[in-house]
Design an enzyme around this catalytic site. Structure first.
Site, mmCIF file in Angstrom:
data_model
loop_
_atom_site.group_PDB
_atom_site.id
_atom_site.type_symbol
_atom_site.label_atom_id
_atom_site.label_comp_id
_atom_site.label_asym_id
_atom_site.label_seq_id
_atom_site.Cartn_x
_atom_site.Cartn_y
_atom_site.Cartn_z
ATOM 1 N N ASP A 88 -2.249 -6.075 2.665
ATOM 2 C CA ASP A 88 -1.233 -6.187 3.706
ATOM 3 C C ASP A 88 -1.142 -4.899 4.520
ATOM 4 O O ASP A 88 -1.468 -3.812 4.037
ATOM 5 C CB ASP A 88 0.142 -6.476 3.083
ATOM 6 N N ASP A 90 1.197 -2.880 5.231
ATOM 7 C CA ASP A 90 2.457 -2.202 4.953
ATOM 8 C C ASP A 90 2.185 -1.087 3.947
ATOM 9 O O ASP A 90 1.042 -0.838 3.563
ATOM 10 C CB ASP A 90 3.521 -3.179 4.432
ATOM 11 N N ASP A 92 2.900 -0.740 0.740
ATOM 12 C CA ASP A 92 2.326 -1.197 -0.529
ATOM 13 C C ASP A 92 0.852 -1.579 -0.366
ATOM 14 O O ASP A 92 0.022 -1.288 -1.234
ATOM 15 C CB ASP A 92 3.109 -2.397 -1.072
#
Length: 217
Positions: A88, A90, A92
């Protein structure tokens, strides 16, 4: 498979390493079943920086990944020409990407130096109105699309699971965007891994704070 020297499509073989079942739920129905495989992680992989090779055998996730790729003995058994990190966009996701890069550079650097490791680029935004849909990979592309399309709506894709399987199919098809992981100097890899993945937390935190860029507007 790539390790089949007589395979007609061996150069096209790809495995996507996703970070969750939600990402896998999008990639699995979107893939070309003849050339593309999907391996989904269960949470964040182990930070193996500074660990010996037996750490792979003690960690189920990394062991399964190694076996899925067929590289336990050597690169000769590599089952896929392209190993693609599909995380992803983001914090994380970036962390998981770094953990996977550490894994490959720590134990299987030849996979990287011989050009088999890639990062999948997926759109960050979707801008659309009743007549047209545009997928944008940068904020600049988003701004341009917003100017071009009247009465538009904008969607920010925070994770691959937010993209429908029907949409995702085009992102891993003939127009797939892959960023190869390239190493200019292997001598610098150890130093970089020690700084970013080692235990020098104060120095790393200071670096992040000093280099953090935030939007004021």
């Amino acid at each position: 498979h790539f390790d089949d020297p007589k395979g007609k499509r061996r150069e096209e073989t790809t495995i996507f390493i996703g970070e969750s079942d939600s990402a896998g739920g999008v990639m699995i129905p979107s893939r070309d079943v003849f050339t593309q495989a999907v391996f989904t992680l269960r949470g964040k992989p182990l930070n193996c920086h500074g660990l010996k090779r037996d750490a792979i055998y003690k960690n189920e996730e990394l062991y399964n990944l190694m076996r899925a790729l067929g590289i336990e003995e050597s690169l000769d058994g590599l089952r896929y020409n392209r190993v693609v990190l599909a995380t992803d966009a983001d914090v994380d996701g970036m962390h998981i990407r770094n953990l996977l890069l550490t894994f490959f550079l720590r134990y299987f650097e030849e996979l990287v130096t011989k050009g088999h490791l890639y990062i999948l680029e997926t759109p960050l935004f979707r801008v659309r109105n009743r007549q047209e849909t545009r997928y944008c990979y940068t904020e600049a592309e988003r701004d341009e699309a917003m100017k071009a399309l009247s009465k538009h709506e904008v969607t920010r894709f925070k994770g691959l699971g937010e993209i429908s399987a029907n949409e995702f199919k085009s992102f891993i098809g003939k127009d797939i965007r892959l960023e190869p992981v390239a190493i200019k100097q292997m001598s610098e890899v150890g130093r970089c891994l020690e700084f970013y993945m080692g235990k020098n937390t104060p120095e790393r935190r200071a670096f992040i704070v000093d280099n953090l860029i935030s939007d004021v507007a």
